[in-house]
Write an enzyme that holds these catalytic residues in place. Structure first.
Site, mmCIF file in Angstrom:
data_model
loop_
_atom_site.group_PDB
_atom_site.id
_atom_site.type_symbol
_atom_site.label_atom_id
_atom_site.label_comp_id
_atom_site.label_asym_id
_atom_site.label_seq_id
_atom_site.Cartn_x
_atom_site.Cartn_y
_atom_site.Cartn_z
ATOM 1 C CD GLU A 108 -16.759 34.237 17.080
ATOM 2 O OE1 GLU A 108 -15.807 33.603 16.589
ATOM 3 O OE2 GLU A 108 -16.671 35.429 17.413
ATOM 4 C CD GLU A 129 -16.271 36.070 21.705
ATOM 5 O OE1 GLU A 129 -15.300 36.371 20.983
ATOM 6 O OE2 GLU A 129 -16.740 34.928 21.756
HETATM 7 C C1 GAL Z 1 -13.778 34.771 18.827
HETATM 8 C C2 GAL Z 1 -14.160 33.533 19.628
HETATM 9 C C3 GAL Z 1 -13.510 33.511 20.994
HETATM 10 C C4 GAL Z 1 -12.073 33.896 20.883
HETATM 11 C C5 GAL Z 1 -11.958 35.260 20.238
HETATM 12 C C6 GAL Z 1 -10.545 35.762 20.132
HETATM 13 O O1 GAL Z 1 -13.852 34.499 17.475
HETATM 14 O O2 GAL Z 1 -15.552 33.450 19.790
HETATM 15 O O3 GAL Z 1 -13.644 32.219 21.535
HETATM 16 O O4 GAL Z 1 -11.411 32.934 20.115
HETATM 17 O O5 GAL Z 1 -12.478 35.178 18.949
HETATM 18 O O6 GAL Z 1 -10.515 37.031 19.517
#
Ligand code: GAL
Length: 674
Positions: A155, A311
């Site tokens: 990110e 994710e």
């Molecule tokens: C994203 C990040 C992850 C984790 C996640 C939590 O922004 O890539 O490492 O922090 O959020 O929602």
């Protein structure tokens, strides 16, 4: 849209898994992890995203032993690895040795280590260390059979999208020299005759740090461009190291949907595989619509090629004010929405819920409470669903309508010292998207300068800044028979943020057949009536038709009697213009009519809250209809095919229960969807 992934990790079916952070757990847990992953049908994990401190505990000394063990263990269990380069969070030793690498805010405040992402993207020391680490990992695992993809950083820009330190200032000057060549060209582009801002020497230029009054808007715009490019340069530097050592392994980094600081259209061309992270805002009643919009945007950055959902969450996150848990069935619906809109991989943050640290209350695939849980059962169920859907991999999403989306226009329209602070980019995009989503219309997002001929309808919710070439592209699209709906405050400035003179909306006067003399933004919360019974907010303007027909006028507010909506028949096409932010029902009516006139339809006719999307495999000419019922009532639909998820031939009528999902392999017909 193409049907061919540019490159794809070597995985059968839809990849399924999540971020795996074994360094947070004793080695004794790893074997249990691998066994449970196998049970859930996990096929790929992202490993080592925040492992820099564990891989390189002191500068130049590497500890790969633990990572070897994890890689081997995963491979033994048939699980592939999207291996991170671990450069997202430099360890404390790094900022101690290289204090100048710490990022700086606009106010000159240094940000310290102790959380994550504490680095300046322009820091030569960070750049060198991250390339070294990526190289060490690539050499170590180049032949490891578990390795299927590289996950560079994480990110980019999530916490530090812009750094204002001296190293950034130096890099900004170099970027400007490459853009303008000559300092007087920069002076002209930035309009520095204003407020005595003329630059005599490149070294006088600094980032737009905190200033007494509004900083130069063109400087701010270039700063946004530079900052996006500078993060991209970090990615490209690591990517090139990886490509040199493992040319056959695709490289990705995870996007964050409609994330303002980073122009993902320009980034996507540099990635082998596009991937994205998406989190619902729990309290947003239209969160599922926003999910669809993000998925469509990401597919569009990927040029229609399949992408990785890197994710999302199984249930609650930890970073919203109130972190709402997902309702039973929501995890499945959300995941399959992404698949419907082109994702061929479904992954979560994270595999096992952390015991300590800032994210210990974030949900995971394996919750603190273990396997006798709603979340675990739903994770296992999703694994089974995705395996049943393996045949859809590589098929493309069908869309006949497009929404123009442009990062530089977003940056431009939200600069300060404008007619109204209420003109915000994403809300206008979301208005248009919601109206089309509610009608069941799937859209692609397009850049203003790309070929639009594949679309029957193009919506421009807001395009304040536009290049001459892009304006000509949109104009020619309409002239050639296209259907355009364009929102207010578009076509106003060129790419330097200089006004297009002679009357607004400069770049689009001809195609829209109008001339605007003066803006009359509305007061905060003010709602004005239109003469067709609808309402508008945020904006009004003194509009003179110059060839366009007036469809609706303001009935009150600052400009009673002046046009609020126009239509211009132009060439073989039609261009509609909206000079206010229409209420949702009125916008829905306008877009409904535009869809009808242009021949844009939903895949099937259903009910409100039922999402339908079609993917088509052009190789086999098989189409797949996703029906996702977000509503609280069952819905009965006409179908012609088999429901893959329920594994039965459903032909004729199918009931999709409230909250349920069906994916129909449609019986081929010569006419469908063509
Ligand atoms: C994203 C990040 C992850 C984790 C996640 C939590 O922004 O890539 O490492 O922090 O959020 O929602």
């Amino acid at each position: 849209m193409p049907n061919t992934p540019r490159r794809w990790p070597r995985i059968d079916g839809i990849a399924f898994g999540g971020d795996y952070n074994p360094e947070q757990w004793p080695e004794s847990t790893w074997r249990e992890d691998a066994a449970l992953m196998q049970q859930a049908g996990v096929s790929m994990v992202s490993l080592g995203i925040f492992s820099w401190a564990r891989i390189e505990p002191t500068e130049g000394s590497y500890d790969f032993g633990w990572l070897d063990t994890v890689m081997d263990l995963l491979h033994e269990h048939g699980i592939s690895v999207d291996l991170a380069t671990a450069t997202a969070s430099p360890p404390p030793w790094f900022s101690r040795h290289y204090p100048d690498s710490l990022p700086m805010t606009r106010d000159g405040v240094r940000l310290w280590h102790g959380s994550r992402q504490a680095y300046c993207p322009s820091s030569p020391d960070y750049r060198a260390a991250s390339m070294r680490l990526a190289g060490a990992l690539a050499r170590r695992y180049r032949d490891h059979p578990a390795l299927v993809m590289w996950h560079v950083n994480n990110e980019y820009g999530c916490h530090v999208a812009q750094c204002y330190c001296d190293a950034s200032a130096t890099a900004f000057r170099l970027w400007l020299q490459a853009r303008y060549g000559d300092i007087e060209r920069l002076n002209s582009a930035w309009g520095t005759a204003f407020w005595s801002q003329h630059y005599a020497d490149w070294d006088e230029i600094i980032p737009p740090r905190t200033t007494p009054a509004h900083p130069n808007p063109s400087q701010q715009l270039d700063w946004m461009r530079f900052s996006s490019d500078e993060l991209l340069a970090c990615f490209v530097a690591e990517r090139d190291v990886l490509h040199a050592i493992t040319p056959d392994i695709p490289v990705t980094t995870n996007f964050m949907g409609a994330f303002k600081p980073v122009d993902y259209f320009s980034w996507a061309a540099e990635l082998d595989v596009v991937s994205n992270d998406h989190y619902l805002i729990g309290e947003d009643p239209a969160g599922h619509q926003h999910l669809s919009m993000t998925a469509d945007l990401i597919r569009s950055t990927s040029g229609g090629a399949p992408w990785v959902l890197m994710e999302h969450s199984t249930s609650a996150v930890n970073w919203q004010p109130r972190n709402l848990a997902k309702q039973p069935g929501q995890l499945r619906r959300n995941s399959l929405q992404h698949v419907a809109r082109g994702a061929d991989a479904v992954c979560f943050f994270q595999w096992r819920a952390s015991r300590a640290g800032a994210e210990k209350f974030h949900s995971a695939m394996l919750p603190h409470a273990g396997t006798d849980t709603k979340v675990w059962r739903e994770v296992v169920g999703l694994g089974a669903d995705l395996s049943a859907l393996a045949e859809i991999v590589g098929s493309a999403v069908e869309a006949a309508a497009a929404i123009v989306f442009d990062w530089p226009a977003w940056w431009g329209v939200e600069l300060d010292s404008h007619p109204s602070v209420d003109v915000e980019y994403l809300p206008l995009i979301r208005d248009a998207y919601a109206a089309l989503w509610n009608r069941g219309v799937t859209v692609d997002f397009v850049r203003p300068d790309q070929d639009l001929s594949a679309y029957r309808l193009v919506v421009v919710p807001s395009l304040y800044l536009v290049s001459d070439a892009a304006a000509a592209n949109i104009t020619e699209y309409v002239r050639g028979g296209g259907h355009l709906v364009c929102g207010f405050f578009s076509g106003i400035v060129d790419t330097d943020d200089s006004i297009r003179l002679g009357g607004y909306p400069g770049a689009f006067r001809e195609v829209l057949g109008i001339r605007i003399e003066e803006f009359f933004p509305l007061k905060q919360g003010e709602v004005v009536s239109l003469d067709d019974g609808s309402t508008g907010s945020v904006w009004s303007e003194m509009l003179h038709p110059e060839g366009a027909d007036v469809e609706t006028r303001f009935a009150d507010g600052p400009l009673p009697g002046w046009p609020a909506r126009t239509r211009n028949d132009f060439g073989s096409g039609v261009a509609h213009y909206l000079s206010t932010r229409l209420d949702p029902a009125a916008l829905a009516t306008v877009l409904d009519e535009a869809c009808t006139m242009s021949g844009v339809a939903s895949p099937i006719i259903t009910r409100a809250g039922v999402e339908t999307v079609r993917r088509r495999d052009k190789r086999s000419n098989t189409s797949y209809l996703f029906v996702i019922n977000h509503a609280e009532r069952d819905v009965e639909i006409e179908i012609d095919g088999d429901d893959i998820l329920n594994g039965k031939a459903a032909g004729g009528r199918l009931v999709v229960a409230a909250g349920d999902v069906a994916v129909i392999r449609e019986t081929p017909t010569s006419s469908r969807g063509e």
